[in-house]
Structures are given as C-alpha cells and as structure tokens.
Enzyme design. Structure first.
Site, short mmCIF file in Angstrom:
data_model
loop_
_atom_site.label_atom_id
_atom_site.label_comp_id
_atom_site.label_asym_id
_atom_site.label_seq_id
_atom_site.Cartn_x
_atom_site.Cartn_y
_atom_site.Cartn_z
NE ARG A 101 4.83 2.03 -1.36
CZ ARG A 101 5.60 1.99 -0.29
NH1 ARG A 101 6.81 2.48 -0.33
NH2 ARG A 101 5.15 1.47 0.84
CD1 TRP A 145 0.11 -5.78 -3.51
CD2 TRP A 145 0.07 -6.61 -1.44
NE1 TRP A 145 0.64 -7.05 -3.55
CE2 TRP A 145 0.62 -7.59 -2.29
CE3 TRP A 145 -0.06 -6.91 -0.08
CZ2 TRP A 145 1.05 -8.83 -1.85
CZ3 TRP A 145 0.37 -8.15 0.37
CH2 TRP A 145 0.91 -9.09 -0.51
CG HIS A 202 19.03 -36.89 -4.96
ND1 HIS A 202 19.38 -38.16 -4.60
CD2 HIS A 202 20.18 -36.22 -5.19
CE1 HIS A 202 20.71 -38.26 -4.59
NE2 HIS A 202 21.21 -37.09 -4.95
CG ASN A 259 1.63 0.53 4.13
OD1 ASN A 259 1.43 -0.69 4.03
ND2 ASN A 259 2.82 1.08 3.94
N GLY A 260 -0.33 -1.35 6.38
CA GLY A 260 0.18 -2.18 7.47
C GLY A 260 -0.84 -3.25 7.81
CD GLU A 311 17.04 -13.10 -8.64
OE1 GLU A 311 16.53 -13.57 -7.61
OE2 GLU A 311 16.68 -12.00 -9.11
CD GLU A 329 9.90 -11.54 -8.80
OE1 GLU A 329 9.67 -10.76 -7.88
OE2 GLU A 329 10.94 -11.50 -9.47
CB CYS A 366 -0.86 0.05 1.26
SG CYS A 366 -1.86 -1.41 1.47
CE LYS A 388 13.65 -11.09 -10.62
NZ LYS A 388 14.46 -10.74 -9.52
CE LYS A 405 11.84 -2.42 -6.86
NZ LYS A 405 12.49 -3.58 -7.49
C1 F6R Z 1 12.07 -10.22 -6.58
C2 F6R Z 1 11.89 -9.24 -5.56
C3 F6R Z 1 11.52 -9.70 -4.19
C4 F6R Z 1 12.34 -8.91 -3.19
C5 F6R Z 1 11.89 -9.22 -1.74
C6 F6R Z 1 12.74 -8.47 -0.74
O1 F6R Z 1 12.33 -9.63 -7.82
O2 F6R Z 1 12.05 -8.10 -5.81
O3 F6R Z 1 11.71 -11.06 -4.04
O4 F6R Z 1 13.69 -9.23 -3.35
O5 F6R Z 1 10.56 -8.84 -1.60
O6 F6R Z 1 12.69 -7.11 -0.97
P1 F6R Z 1 13.79 -6.14 -0.42
O7 F6R Z 1 15.06 -6.42 -1.15
O8 F6R Z 1 13.27 -4.77 -0.68
O9 F6R Z 1 13.94 -6.43 1.03
#
Ligand code: F6R
Length: 634
Positions: free
Chosen positions: A27, A80, A532, A106-107, A509, A516, A2, A513, A629
């Site tokens: 965000r 959100w 395994h 927000n929270g 990773e 996501e 949010c 990606k 974000k």
């Molecule tokens: C993936 C991504 C998330 C963040 C995770 C932690 O692309 O962006 O997995 O890495 O939410 O976020 P931060 O780094 O802001 O603590």
C-alpha cells in the site's frame, strides 16, 4: 497509504504483527511501528512495549527480531506521511502523556489543530508533529475522568473513553487502541477509512485490507462506518455510532488470488504486465462468451430497467482510473452515442456541475478505497437524494477490482473487473480490466440506443475476443525491445507523450507511468496541442513518444510527430509497422487493429518502457517513493 494490523490472542504477537504489516507493504509507507502489552501481575495490568523505525519494514522487523517485545495483544502500523515528515518520532504508535495508551491511525483528523491547542493549554506536551497524537491524549483524559468517578480500569472503561473521543473528532480515520491497564482488550474503530476484522482460532485480528488477514484467517467482517469493535481473546463486541450492540455474521474470503506471489519475476509490476492476457481472457469468458443469448450484446450485471432511464453519464475517478474512464467516455460517446463526462473525483466534490436529469454516475477505483472518489460519490448521492425528483435519482455504478472494498459496499451496482490482486503501486492489469469494463458498457449502451448496427456491435465483440492472444505476442516482443533501449533514457529529464482521440488518454497514462516509477518528468498531450506551447520544450534531449494508430486521426498524428522530429526530438512510435513508421527512431510495433480496440494494445509498450527504465535505474519499481496503492486520505 497507512496500514493498520492488530491482533489479540493467547500467543506472542510481535512476529505476527511483523507478518501482517508485510502484507500491507504494497500500500506504500515510509516508516513503521508496533506496540504490545506485556502482561504483569497475572494479567491485571501490563507494560507497553514500543518498537518504531523509519524507512523500509525490514528495519522494523530486524528491530523486533533483535529485541522481541512481549505481549499477547498488539497494534502495528505502516505510515505514509501526511502531518510531519517521515521519521521515527512521527511513526505510529503514538502514546498518551502517561505512556499507558498506544494508538495507530490511518486517515486525517481535520480538527486536530484546535484540539491540540486545547490540550496544550492543559499542559500536555506533544512529542510528534502528527494529527494522530491528540487521540491517545484525549482518550487518557476521558479515562482519568472515569477512574475519578470510581470506575475500574478495564475494557469497558476504554470503550467508553474511545467512544467519547470519536464523537469530537472530525475527518476520516481508522484507529486501533491498546491500554496497558486493560491488557486483554483491543479497541478498533473506523470512519470512512477501511478496517476489516478477522476471526482466528483463539485470536482475533484487525487490518486495513483483507489480504493482510490471509495466512491467519479467512473469516472476516468489514467494520461499517462509525462502528467501534472491542476485541478480547474470547470474542468481538461490535457497537454502532450510538453505542448500540451490533450483530453480523462474518464472511469467508474466497479464492487464491489474495496470495501475492512474485513467481519468477523481478518485480510485481512486470509480473502484473505479463498477467494482462489472462485478465483479458477471464473478462471475455465472463462477460463476452461466444454463447451469449441472441438479444444480449454482453453479460454485464446491469438491469435493463436502469439502462432505459439513462440519457447521460458522468464518471468520477483519479489517476490511472481516470485515464481508463477517459477511454470509456470516448467509447460511450463516439460508439454508443451517450453523452459522457469524466471528472477528477477530487475536483468534482467541491465544484460539481449543475444537476443533470437521468444521469448515470460511475465511480471507478481499482482499490475501491480512494477517499476522493468515495467522497465525490457520497456527495453526489446526497445532493440527488435531496431533490426528491425521480428524474434526478442517483443511478450508480462502481467499477473496481476489489469486491470487498468500501466502493462495493456503498454502491448497489458493481462491475468486478476480476484482475486478481495487484501489488505493484503502478496500476497495469487493473487499468486493462477497467478499460475492458468500459468496452462492455459501450456494447450494452450501443445496442440499447441502437446507435450502432448489429454488424458493428458484433465486429467490436469479435475484435475484443482477439485481444488476449494479441496481448501475449505484444508483451513478449516489447519486453525485450524496451529492455534493450532502456539504457538510452536513464539520464533523460523530460519526455512528451502524444496521442489523439481514443489514444489521447493512453498518452496521459504513458506519461503517468513513467513519472511514477522512474521519476522522469513526463507530460501527455493531445498531439494537436503540441504546436500550441509544448513544442517550445523540444530539442535533442526531450524524447517524444507518439501513439499513431490507423483510423480517424492517423495522418494528423503522423504530421504532429514530424513537427517534433523537425525539432531534433528523438521519436519513439507506438504504431503498426509500415512505410509511415519509418519516421520513428524507435518503433514499438502493434498489430493493425481497429482504432476502437487499439488502447488495449498501445498501453502495453508504454508500461514496459517505463518499467525497464525504472528497473535499469535500480529504482524501487513496486513501491515508488511517496506513492501509495490505496489512497485513503483526501
Ligand atoms: C497510478 C495509480 C494511481 C491510481 C489512483 C486511483 O498507477 O495507481 O494513479 O490510479 O490513485 O486509485 P484507485 O484506482 O484505487 O481509485
């Protein structure tokens, strides 16, 4: 997560609220809304105007344009969903039973169920499924009590009511409140969720993140935990938890990096992938310049006295930051000889390992606002402070891209990765920046522990200095190749990523990606684990992406890849060009570099591969569904 944007001043605020919310769009959100107070009776009291809509912000801004709500004070919110699905009814602002108080939050209010049950027993009807709605009702009841005692309806009455309500809320929150009977007041408060005040000319702002203020003002003041601020068109009054007035000078937002501009790229994510050579070059110029003094392997801001006390390291992080930390842990253990463990921050908080002496705790978060990471760090500090034994002191370090974040404020030692603001929800250039910071720490610890010779340390530094140029070549080549082959994977349902050793986290990773942004199920495994269990999934419909870099486990990864090919899986290699690479159906070739620095390069084709598949599918690459974000709830 949010986003909150609020403003009070002497001009119409509805379009300002829209602009502010747009700057928080990155965000992540699923609905949005605003409330303003239209002045009536010469500013004695007013009328609340609400506009809300589900989905993209454009729906709300169109609504505002069509029917602009009047008012010189307003609060806005991008939601959100946590409690209650995304819908217009659940979108903020939420109103009290009298329709005079509007709140955005927000929270998560953890005791909302108990509180709402009590309110319902008093006959109060709830219109939404959110945890937030209890707040305006509770404030309203407190105001009623004050008015019954003869107090006037003004900002101070609202302040007292809000302070009383906050004292019974459990959980984490940032809120903004307006009341139609105090049309020249905006009330904001926070507990463990970010909120920043902005000082404009004849107007004051409040936002979840400082970039939202750019364009309105560059003078800002982050609210501290448990602080409440009363904003009027004339100024800001700040109060601590106990109601004591606080006085702090604001700061000035520097740099142009806070202006997010897509330039000629189709998406922010692609632009940010292309910015990685610059991220690496800036990092090298700052921390690994050629003219370092002789006894310094790297120019990181870490004191020698702290280094001397450290025997082991624990790293707390989530998601992509955790993957960067895993590369870091490999380097710190295998290159620098320091025992290092990485924890999911969300798990660490509730099942921490027994306390270990002389331990450095590193929190890694690009946003610096991730609730899980912040909570785990706070918990670790608290339990170490309790021992009062100096061997168990809390030695702390944060690695972040946001020097103005909660993480930076809460920890004494910070490495600012300096990647510039990242807008795409999928982290790319900040992942590179985080890994580079771990290379820096590795050089520092390796020379401190003398585990590595001077030549080995210089070789690693020299290899790192070549990375920006190698990244530039790689991005150019792999951008076109992944664009060419993306269409082959549009209907793919599952993908397996394999890596070993230092490239195992890169396999994780790559899978993250892809999941996501393209919504394709993907899983990363250490290549040796394939046989395994996961091998049972393989057939011609499940492609396998294999990271094979010459070094300790090269031959092993190649054999593991052969095992996949023998099960008809389409094999995509991230490997140097050569006779061995002929086993791959598609090859993203990388230069023959030392295995130590290889993750900085092997991640590039994986980012581009995911990007082009998602773009080809026409998906919302920069704001994938359900993601945010800055993940400010636990
Ligand atoms: C993936 C991504 C998330 C963040 C995770 C932690 O692309 O962006 O997995 O890495 O939410 O976020 P931060 O780094 O802001 O603590």
């Amino acid at each position: 997560m949010c986003g909150i944007f609020a403003v009070i001043g002497s001009r119409e605020v509805s379009s300002i609220l829209g602009d502010g919310l747009r700057k928080l769009e990155y965000r992540g959100y699923d609905s949005a809304g605003i409330a303003t107070i239209e002045n009536l009776n010469n500013g004695q009291f007013g009328k609340l105007n609400i506009r809300k809509s589900e989905g993209k912000l454009i729906n709300l801004t169109n609504l505002i344009k069509k029917k602009p709500p009047k008012g010189h004070v307003g609060i806005g919110h991008t939601r959100w969903a946590t409690h209650g699905k995304p819908s217009e009814i659940n979108a903020h602002p939420h109103l009290d039973f009298s329709g005079q108080i509007a709140v955005v939050q927000n929270g998560i209010i953890e005791n909302h169920r108990t509180l709402s049950e009590k309110l319902q027993l008093q006959g109060i009807k709830f219109t939404s499924e959110t945890d937030t709605e209890i707040i305006p009702h509770l404030i309203s009841l407190e105001i009623e009590k004050s008015l019954d005692c003869g107090l006037s309806p003004n900002g101070q009455t609202l302040l007292t009511a809000v302070q009383k309500v906050l004292s019974i809320l459990e959980g984490t929150y940032a809120i903004a409140v307006i009341w139609s009977q105090a049309p020249d007041t905006l009330l904001v408060a926070r507990r463990q969720a970010p909120l920043v005040l902005g000082f404009g000319e004849g107007e004051f702002f409040c936002a979840s993140d400082s970039p939202a203020l750019v364009g309105f003002t560059r003078t800002f003041l982050p609210l501290k935990d448990n602080e409440v601020a009363l904003l009027t068109p004339l100024g800001i009054e700040l109060y601590d938890d106990f109601g004591n007035r606080q006085h702090r000078a604001p700061s000035f937002l520097k740099g142009t990096e806070l202006f997010a501009d897509k330039r000629n790229f189709r998406h922010f994510m692609l632009k940010e992938i292309y910015e990685q050579p610059e991220t690496a070059q800036l990092w090298i110029d700052r921390f690994l310049p050629m003219d370092l003094p002789k006894d310094n392997s790297v120019a990181l801001p870490i004191s020698k006295s702290m280094l001397g006390k450290i025997e082991q390291i624990q790293i707390l992080a989530c998601g992509t930051s955790r993957h960067a930390s895993m590369v870091g842990a490999y380097l710190l253990e295998q290159f620098a000889g320091i025992p290092t463990k990485v924890y999911f921050a969300s798990e660490f908080r509730y099942s921490p390992p027994p306390l270990s002496p002389n331990t450095l705790t590193i929190g890694v978060s690009q946003s610096g606002e991730t609730a899980d990471t912040l909570a785990a760090l706070r918990m670790e500090k608290e339990r170490r402070d309790l021992t009062k034994d100096s061997d168990f002191s809390f030695h702390q370090l944060g690695i972040t891209n946001r020097i103005d974040s909660s993480l930076s404020r809460e920890l004494d030692n910070i490495i600012d990765i300096g990647s510039g603001i990242e807008i795409g929800v999928a982290a790319t250039k900040t992942f590179l920046g985080q890994m580079l910071s771990f290379y820096g720490l590795t050089l520092l610890f390796a020379s401190h522990t003398q585990k590595r010779s001077h030549q080995e340390i210089s070789k690693l530094s020299d290899d790192l200095r070549l990375i920006p140029k190698q990244l530039t070549d790689l991005i150019k080549r792999h951008d076109s190749l992944s664009k060419e082959i993306a269409h082959l994977f549009v209907d793919t349902k599952d993908v397996i990523f394999l890596g070993r050793g230092i490239n195992y986290p890169i396999a994780l990773e790559g899978a993250l990606k892809l999941k996501e942004i393209s919504y394709i199920h993907a899983q990363g495994y250490p290549a040796g684990e394939l046989k395994h269990g996961p091998i049972a999934l393989l057939d011609q419909h499940v492609p396998v992406v294999s990271i094979a870099v010459p070094g300790l486990v090269y031959e092993k990864v190649l054999s593991n890849s052969q095992e996949a090919k023998a099960r008809d899986a389409r094999l995509i290699g991230i490997a140097p060009h050569g006779s061995e690479s002929e086993i791959f159906d598609e090859l993203f070739s990388i230069p023959k570099v030392s295995e130590w620095v290889s993750p900085l390069l092997t991640v590039i084709p994986l980012q581009l591969f995911s990007y082009h598949i998602a773009a080809h599918k026409g998906l919302d690459v920069d704001q994938p569904r359900n993601l945010a974000k800055s993940v400010t709830v636990e």
